[in-house]
Design an enzyme around this catalytic site. Structure first.
Site, PDB file in Angstrom:
ATOM      1  N   ARG A   1      -7.701  -4.421  -3.394  1.00  0.00           N
ATOM      2  CA  ARG A   1      -7.246  -3.253  -4.176  1.00  0.00           C
ATOM      3  C   ARG A   1      -8.206  -3.049  -5.349  1.00  0.00           C
ATOM      4  NH1 ARG A   1      -2.338  -2.524  -1.792  1.00  0.00           N
ATOM      5  NH2 ARG A   1      -1.548  -4.452  -0.881  1.00  0.00           N
TER       6      ARG A   1
ATOM      7  N   CYS B   1       0.839  -1.213   0.000  1.00  0.00           N
ATOM      8  CA  CYS B   1       0.000   0.000   0.000  1.00  0.00           C
ATOM      9  C   CYS B   1       0.868   1.255   0.000  1.00  0.00           C
ATOM     10  CB  CYS B   1      -0.915   0.029   1.217  1.00  0.00           C
ATOM     11  SG  CYS B   1      -2.045  -1.362   1.267  1.00  0.00           S
TER      12      CYS B   1
HETATM   13  C1  BEZ Z   1       0.584  -4.618   1.862  1.00  0.00           C
HETATM   14  O1  BEZ Z   1       1.804  -4.812   1.926  1.00  0.00           O
HETATM   15  O2  BEZ Z   1       0.109  -3.554   1.514  1.00  0.00           O
HETATM   16  C2  BEZ Z   1      -0.325  -5.744   2.246  1.00  0.00           C
HETATM   17  C3  BEZ Z   1       0.065  -7.039   1.922  1.00  0.00           C
HETATM   18  C4  BEZ Z   1      -0.782  -8.086   2.272  1.00  0.00           C
HETATM   19  C5  BEZ Z   1      -1.976  -7.836   2.937  1.00  0.00           C
HETATM   20  C6  BEZ Z   1      -2.351  -6.530   3.209  1.00  0.00           C
HETATM   21  C7  BEZ Z   1      -1.531  -5.482   2.854  1.00  0.00           C
END
Ligand code: BEZ
Length: 240
Positions: A140, A57
């Protein structure tokens, strides 16, 4: 029942392409917004991410913020959302600006609104919770909404996969080109590439297409392309 199984109650309706974008009022890092009415007359990209202070994110937010001006030139505003509170959002965006360097970007200030959605009200309205992936975090999702407040495209990615921003921008420009020039755009289209003219709607037009001396390149009667100058496209779409 296994607690990880999803039930019909966990699954929420989502808007579809061609629907009016569902309305909501939300608290954001840039003050309150009324969506989509605050964005009438503009394109907007409403996107969700799973959580603040997570690496994928963070990489996406930095990239979106870095490209915000480029999207603005194409008359498109960005609005983010996650199921976190306002103070978490503020702390995360401050951390990004003060500490994080990624792909040559640093001191990145996120100036577009990030919606707090602890209640999941907006996430549920837009089908951003996909319980098979996570019951507590939004996937997402990317909703492209046009100046008439209509959903024009939707792209979904799982939690582990960061979005491709070239594709988000390409899709925006391609849809605006279709609207302005009444054409369709073929696979992997980018400005300057040939565009597709609307299909022949009668046997007569099909015959004309195949014998026409116009600037059409017909692979067959149903598949005709024409040139569309890159500068013409960009001049029509991008703000000076
Ligand atoms: C992230 O790194 O943004 C992420 C990865 C897995 C689950 C939720 C967020």
């Amino acid at each position: 029942m296994n607690t990880l199984e999803t039930t019909p109650q966990d699954t929420f309706a989502m808007p579809r392409i061609g629907d009016k974008a569902p309305e909501f009022t939300a608290v954001t890092t840039q003050g309150n917004i009324n969506y989509p009415s605050d964005y009438k007359g503009k394109w907007s990209i409403l996107f969700s991410h799973p959580a603040d202070f997570t690496p994928v994110c963070t990489s996406e937010f930095m990239t979106f913020a870095h490209l915000e001006e480029k999207f603005a030139k194409a008359n498109c505003s960005l609005i983010g959302l996650s199921i976190d509170g306002l103070y978490s959002h503020i702390a995360w965006l401050r951390t990004i600006k003060d500490k994080i360097e990624f792909n040559g970007m640093k001191n990145i200030e996120v100036k577009f609104p990030l919606i707090e959605d602890i209640s999941m009200e907006v996430a549920k309205k837009y089908g951003m919770i996909q319980p098979g992936e996570s019951k507590t975090q939004a996937v997402r999702a990317v909703f492209f909404v046009d100046p008439n407040e209509t959903v024009r495209a939707i792209i979904y990615y799982p939690l582990s996969l960061g979005r491709n921003f070239d594709e988000l921008y390409r899709a925006l420009i391609a849809m605006q080109t279709s609207d302005k020039f009444n054409v369709a755009t073929p696979a992997d289209w980018n400005p300057g590439d040939d565009v597709i003219v609307s299909p022949a709607g009668s046997c007569g037009v099909a015959e004309e297409r195949m014998t026409s001396t116009e600037d059409l390149d017909c692979k067959d009667w149903f598949f005709c392309t024409k040139k569309l100058d890159k500068d013409l496209v960009l001049d029509a779409i991008l703000k000076k």
